[in-house]
Scaffold this motif. Structure first.
Motif, PDB file in Angstrom:
ATOM      1  N   GLU A 163      19.621  77.453  11.966  1.00  0.00           N
ATOM      2  CA  GLU A 163      21.027  77.188  12.254  1.00  0.00           C
ATOM      3  C   GLU A 163      21.458  78.033  13.435  1.00  0.00           C
ATOM      4  N   VAL A 164      22.091  77.380  14.409  1.00  0.00           N
ATOM      5  CA  VAL A 164      22.519  78.096  15.608  1.00  0.00           C
ATOM      6  C   VAL A 164      23.950  77.732  15.968  1.00  0.00           C
ATOM      7  N   THR A 165      24.579  78.667  16.655  1.00  0.00           N
ATOM      8  CA  THR A 165      25.875  78.417  17.285  1.00  0.00           C
ATOM      9  C   THR A 165      25.644  78.535  18.778  1.00  0.00           C
ATOM     10  N   THR A 166      25.886  77.442  19.483  1.00  0.00           N
ATOM     11  CA  THR A 166      25.656  77.450  20.921  1.00  0.00           C
ATOM     12  C   THR A 166      26.874  78.018  21.643  1.00  0.00           C
ATOM     13  N   LYS A 167      26.643  78.399  22.880  1.00  0.00           N
ATOM     14  CA  LYS A 167      27.765  78.737  23.740  1.00  0.00           C
ATOM     15  C   LYS A 167      28.590  77.471  23.908  1.00  0.00           C
ATOM     16  N   SER A 168      29.853  77.632  24.218  1.00  0.00           N
ATOM     17  CA  SER A 168      30.767  76.504  24.343  1.00  0.00           C
ATOM     18  C   SER A 168      30.205  75.430  25.280  1.00  0.00           C
ATOM     19  N   GLY A 169      30.139  74.207  24.779  1.00  0.00           N
ATOM     20  CA  GLY A 169      29.686  73.088  25.586  1.00  0.00           C
ATOM     21  C   GLY A 169      28.187  72.988  25.794  1.00  0.00           C
ATOM     22  N   LYS A 170      27.396  73.806  25.085  1.00  0.00           N
ATOM     23  CA  LYS A 170      25.942  73.826  25.318  1.00  0.00           C
ATOM     24  C   LYS A 170      25.136  73.088  24.246  1.00  0.00           C
ATOM     25  N   ALA A 171      25.780  72.476  23.260  1.00  0.00           N
ATOM     26  CA  ALA A 171      25.045  71.806  22.182  1.00  0.00           C
ATOM     27  C   ALA A 171      24.178  70.659  22.715  1.00  0.00           C
ATOM     28  N   LYS A 172      24.695  69.886  23.641  1.00  0.00           N
ATOM     29  CA  LYS A 172      23.914  68.769  24.185  1.00  0.00           C
ATOM     30  C   LYS A 172      22.704  69.287  24.960  1.00  0.00           C
ATOM     31  N   GLU A 173      22.893  70.348  25.726  1.00  0.00           N
ATOM     32  CA  GLU A 173      21.773  70.937  26.462  1.00  0.00           C
ATOM     33  C   GLU A 173      20.724  71.484  25.485  1.00  0.00           C
ATOM     34  N   LEU A 174      21.175  72.076  24.390  1.00  0.00           N
ATOM     35  CA  LEU A 174      20.234  72.545  23.368  1.00  0.00           C
ATOM     36  C   LEU A 174      19.467  71.371  22.773  1.00  0.00           C
ATOM     37  N   SER A 175      20.166  70.301  22.444  1.00  0.00           N
ATOM     38  CA  SER A 175      19.508  69.103  21.904  1.00  0.00           C
ATOM     39  C   SER A 175      18.456  68.570  22.872  1.00  0.00           C
ATOM     40  N   ASN A 176      18.797  68.515  24.139  1.00  0.00           N
ATOM     41  CA  ASN A 176      17.844  68.040  25.153  1.00  0.00           C
ATOM     42  C   ASN A 176      16.632  68.959  25.237  1.00  0.00           C
ATOM     43  N   THR A 177      16.860  70.279  25.186  1.00  0.00           N
ATOM     44  CA  THR A 177      15.754  71.238  25.240  1.00  0.00           C
ATOM     45  C   THR A 177      14.838  71.064  24.037  1.00  0.00           C
ATOM     46  N   ILE A 178      15.430  70.895  22.869  1.00  0.00           N
ATOM     47  CA  ILE A 178      14.616  70.699  21.662  1.00  0.00           C
ATOM     48  C   ILE A 178      13.804  69.413  21.779  1.00  0.00           C
TER      49      ILE A 178
ATOM     50  N   ILE B  80      15.430  79.119  24.001  1.00  0.00           N
ATOM     51  CA  ILE B  80      16.780  78.609  23.726  1.00  0.00           C
ATOM     52  C   ILE B  80      17.857  79.696  23.746  1.00  0.00           C
ATOM     53  N   ARG B  81      17.445  80.952  23.753  1.00  0.00           N
ATOM     54  CA  ARG B  81      18.404  82.069  23.680  1.00  0.00           C
ATOM     55  C   ARG B  81      19.541  81.974  24.706  1.00  0.00           C
ATOM     56  N   PRO B  82      19.298  81.586  25.975  1.00  0.00           N
ATOM     57  CA  PRO B  82      20.406  81.530  26.945  1.00  0.00           C
ATOM     58  C   PRO B  82      21.507  80.531  26.569  1.00  0.00           C
ATOM     59  N   LEU B  83      21.208  79.593  25.660  1.00  0.00           N
ATOM     60  CA  LEU B  83      22.188  78.583  25.268  1.00  0.00           C
ATOM     61  C   LEU B  83      22.993  78.989  24.042  1.00  0.00           C
ATOM     62  N   LEU B  84      22.610  80.095  23.412  1.00  0.00           N
ATOM     63  CA  LEU B  84      23.185  80.463  22.120  1.00  0.00           C
ATOM     64  C   LEU B  84      24.239  81.551  22.211  1.00  0.00           C
ATOM     65  N   ASP B  85      25.168  81.489  21.261  1.00  0.00           N
ATOM     66  CA  ASP B  85      26.222  82.487  21.138  1.00  0.00           C
ATOM     67  C   ASP B  85      25.802  83.627  20.216  1.00  0.00           C
ATOM     68  N   ALA B  86      24.794  83.375  19.364  1.00  0.00           N
ATOM     69  CA  ALA B  86      24.311  84.382  18.412  1.00  0.00           C
ATOM     70  C   ALA B  86      22.859  84.062  18.079  1.00  0.00           C
ATOM     71  N   ASP B  87      22.182  85.008  17.428  1.00  0.00           N
ATOM     72  CA  ASP B  87      20.795  84.776  17.037  1.00  0.00           C
ATOM     73  C   ASP B  87      20.701  83.637  16.026  1.00  0.00           C
ATOM     74  N   PRO B  88      19.640  82.839  16.107  1.00  0.00           N
ATOM     75  CA  PRO B  88      19.443  81.766  15.122  1.00  0.00           C
ATOM     76  C   PRO B  88      19.254  82.359  13.722  1.00  0.00           C
ATOM     77  N   VAL B  89      19.678  81.591  12.722  1.00  0.00           N
ATOM     78  CA  VAL B  89      19.481  81.970  11.325  1.00  0.00           C
ATOM     79  C   VAL B  89      18.421  81.037  10.756  1.00  0.00           C
ATOM     80  N   VAL B  90      17.278  81.612  10.368  1.00  0.00           N
ATOM     81  CA  VAL B  90      16.166  80.824   9.842  1.00  0.00           C
ATOM     82  C   VAL B  90      16.129  80.980   8.328  1.00  0.00           C
ATOM     83  N   ARG B  91      16.029  79.842   7.633  1.00  0.00           N
ATOM     84  CA  ARG B  91      15.870  79.841   6.181  1.00  0.00           C
ATOM     85  C   ARG B  91      14.733  78.883   5.843  1.00  0.00           C
ATOM     86  N   THR B  92      14.101  79.117   4.704  1.00  0.00           N
ATOM     87  CA  THR B  92      13.007  78.247   4.287  1.00  0.00           C
ATOM     88  C   THR B  92      13.265  77.728   2.876  1.00  0.00           C
ATOM     89  N   PHE B  93      12.726  76.532   2.610  1.00  0.00           N
ATOM     90  CA  PHE B  93      12.937  75.870   1.325  1.00  0.00           C
ATOM     91  C   PHE B  93      11.708  75.056   0.950  1.00  0.00           C
TER      92      PHE B  93
END
Length: 107
Positions: free
Chosen positions: A7-22, A78-91
Motif C-alpha cells: 500500500e502506497v500514498t503517492t505524491k499529489s498527481g503521481k498515481a497514474k505515473e506509478l501505475s504506468n511504472t508498475i 518507485i520511491r520518487p513518486l511516493l509521499d511515504a514508505d510503502p506498507v507491505v503486508r502478507t496473507f
C-alpha cells in the motif's frame, strides 16, 4: 497460495505515473519470478493518491524470495513518486474465484 499487498500514498498527481511504472517496469520483473501468479493494482476512488498492489504467489517462500532479491530495487525505483514508505503486508489466500481457490470448510 500466498499474497503480498503493498500500500502506497503517492505524491499529489503521481498515481497514474506509478501505475504506468508498475505496468511497464515492475510487471516484467514479476513475471520472471519463480512462483509468481498474478498482480492486481487498485487505485482508490475516494483518495486518488492511494494505491494498493496485490501480488499472488504459489507459496510463501516464493513471495519471500522475491521480497529479498527484487523488491529493494523496485522500492527504490518507485520511491520518487511516493509521499511515504510503502506498507507491505502478507496473507495466505483463503478464497479466490479468479484463482479457483475455495475456502476450507470446517469438519
Amino acid at each position: 497460495m500466498f499474497t503480498r499487498t503493498v500500500e502506497v500514498t503517492t505524491k499529489s498527481g503521481k498515481a497514474k505515473e506509478l501505475s504506468n511504472t508498475i505496468n511497464d517496469k515492475v510487471l516484467p520483473i514479476l513475471k520472471k519470478q519463480a512462483g509468481f501468479v498474478d498482480e492486481t493494482l487498485l487505485v482508490s476512488d475516494t483518495e486518488p493518491n492511494r494505491v494498493l498492489a496485490i501480488s499472488f504467489w504459489n507459496t510463501k517462500e516464493d513471495a519471500e524470495r522475491y521480497h529479498q532479491e527484487q523488491y529493494p530495487a523496485i522500492r527504490e525505483m518507485i520511491r520518487p513518486l511516493l509521499d511515504a514508505d510503502p506498507v507491505v503486508r502478507t496473507f495466505n489466500v483463503d478464497t479466490s474465484t479468479t484463482h479457483k481457490i475455495a475456502a476450507t470448510k470446517a469438519a
